[in-house]
Write a protein that holds these residues in place. Structure first.
Motif, PDB file in Angstrom:
ATOM      1  N   GLU A  63     -43.352  -3.000 -37.137  1.00 57.10           N
ATOM      2  CA  GLU A  63     -43.572  -1.902 -36.482  1.00 57.10           C
ATOM      3  C   GLU A  63     -42.877  -0.868 -37.413  1.00 57.10           C
ATOM      4  O   GLU A  63     -41.966   0.250 -36.918  1.00 57.10           O
ATOM      5  CB  GLU A  63     -42.390  -2.073 -35.249  1.00 57.10           C
ATOM      6  N   ASN A 101     -41.622  -7.909 -34.133  1.00 54.02           N
ATOM      7  CA  ASN A 101     -41.553  -7.241 -34.243  1.00 54.02           C
ATOM      8  C   ASN A 101     -41.129  -6.254 -35.978  1.00 54.02           C
ATOM      9  O   ASN A 101     -40.923  -5.046 -35.514  1.00 54.02           O
ATOM     10  CB  ASN A 101     -40.784  -5.538 -33.485  1.00 54.02           C
ATOM     11  N   THR A 114     -38.767  -1.570 -30.347  1.00 51.31           N
ATOM     12  CA  THR A 114     -40.395  -2.185 -30.003  1.00 51.31           C
ATOM     13  C   THR A 114     -41.244  -0.565 -29.666  1.00 51.31           C
ATOM     14  O   THR A 114     -40.306   0.019 -28.770  1.00 51.31           O
ATOM     15  CB  THR A 114     -41.041  -2.892 -29.644  1.00 51.31           C
TER      16      THR A 114
END
Ligand code: SAM
Ligand code: SF4
Length: 329
Positions: free
Chosen positions: A170, A167, A123
């Protein structure tokens, strides 16, 4: 040679140098309460080198990757790298790390003979990092990455695992960040290797999903599959190239048929697969005075019994007792 009964030959050795870590990534470790291996059980630096030497000199090992746990926590790491680089034929030497502390150590490691580094980065958002890795260390990881590139360990590779609800949005920002900095990004599907046995097939983010997300931001062209060899990552050229991104679909598109890996745990057990349910002890015979021949024979036997595949997709699949952090990822 380290051959198994399905015609595969192991030439790539993953050596775990410790099961300890300064992060607690949710896909790997519980927030707290994981017992470490007792120190007397951990191979000493001399013992690690002895076994790596047997692998390189007698068994055809051509690549040695140090991992863990967090290998930068191993005090003797630079010396272990230096002694590995003195072996003949000289193996390729690489490191898989979370990057914390790399700023201080990378120059020494490079000088000692380190050829390549993989840094894990899931991340770019500090608050997500705090949740996912349960420590507030994102700046250290980013600094470690930059230090690796500045030290000339290029191309620096980045490993990312996406977790649903944490995440999984992402993929594009991570790829953009890696392209901007000249890092080579590979996404790894989350595998059932966490210490807390929390992995759920239905919850994992699949390679298909990752590729679909990336295609929303980039044009991806599959790379020539002949380039892949035994590499676990399926590679894609990004835009007009030359940059690439990889996806390691360990669960949904297993690559066991071309696996060339064998693992040595920090306490001296040979594992012929990440998912093996058995291990072969080299520490006990080593400490009892076994000669190189004897150790090599035991190692050959350990690899000969390798199963054809990891079986994650079989209803009878059982997760190995040891978590990823203790096997060496
Ligand atoms: N601590 C170092 C690091 O994080 O890079 C080295 C050890 S870590 C176990 C090695 C790699 O395994 C990391 O890239 C990490 O993201 C990956 N990993 C750990 N648990 C995993 C899991 N359950 N599924 C997929 N990859 C995992
Ligand atoms: Fe530590 Fe690496 Fe596991 Fe994260 S993935 S907890 S950094 S060993």
């Amino acid at each position: 040679m380290l051959a198994d009964s399905f015609g595969r030959v192991a030439t790539d050795l993953r050596v775990s140098l410790t099961d300890r870590c300064n992060l607690r990534c949710a896909y790997c470790m519980p927030p707290e309460g994981l017992d470490w291996l007792p120190s007397p059980e951990i191979l000493t630096d001399d013992e690690v080198i002895r076994l790596v030497r047997v692998g390189v000199e007698r068994l055809g090992i051509r690549e040695v990757r140090f991992t863990g746990g967090e290998p930068l926590l191993r005090r003797g790491l630079a010396e272990i790298v230096r002694r590995t680089a003195e072996l003949r034929p000289r193996p390729e030497i690489s490191l898989t790390t979370n990057g914390i502390g790399l700023t201080r150590t990378v120059a020494t490691l490079r000088e000692a003979g380190l050829d390549r580094v993989n840094v894990s980065l899931d991340t770019l958002r500090p608050e997500v990092f705090r949740k996912l890795a349960r420590r507030d260390r994102l700046p250290d990881v980013l600094d470690g990455l930059a230090a690796a590139a500045a030290a000339g360990l290029t191309p620096v590779k980045v490993n990312a695992v996406l977790m649903r609800g944490l995440n999984d949005d992402e993929a594009v920002p991570l790829l953009r960040f890696c392209l901007d900095n000249g890092y080579e990004l590979r996404f790894i599907e989350q595998m059932p290797l966490d210490a807390q046995h929390g992995w759920k097939r239905a919850e994992m983010v699949t390679a298909e999903e990752i590729l679909a997300a990336l295609r929303a931001g980039f044009t991806l062209t599959p790379d020539d599959p002949r380039q892949r060899g035994s590499a676990p990552a399926e590679a894609f050229i990004v835009g007009g190239g030359p940059a690439r991104v990889g996806v390691i679909a360990s669960v949904t598109r297993p690559f066991c048929g071309s696996c060339d890996r064998v693992r040595l745990t920090a306490d001296g057990q040979v594992r012929n697969c990440l998912f093996a349910r058995t291990e072969s002890d080299l520490r006990e015979p080593l400490r009892a005075g076994a000669d190189d021949d004897d150790l090599a024979k035991r190692w050959v036997a350990a690899v000969a019994g390798k199963l054809p595949g990891h079986g994650i997709n079989d209803p009878s699949f059982l997760q190995p007792d040891r978590p990823m952090s203790a096997i060496g990822g």
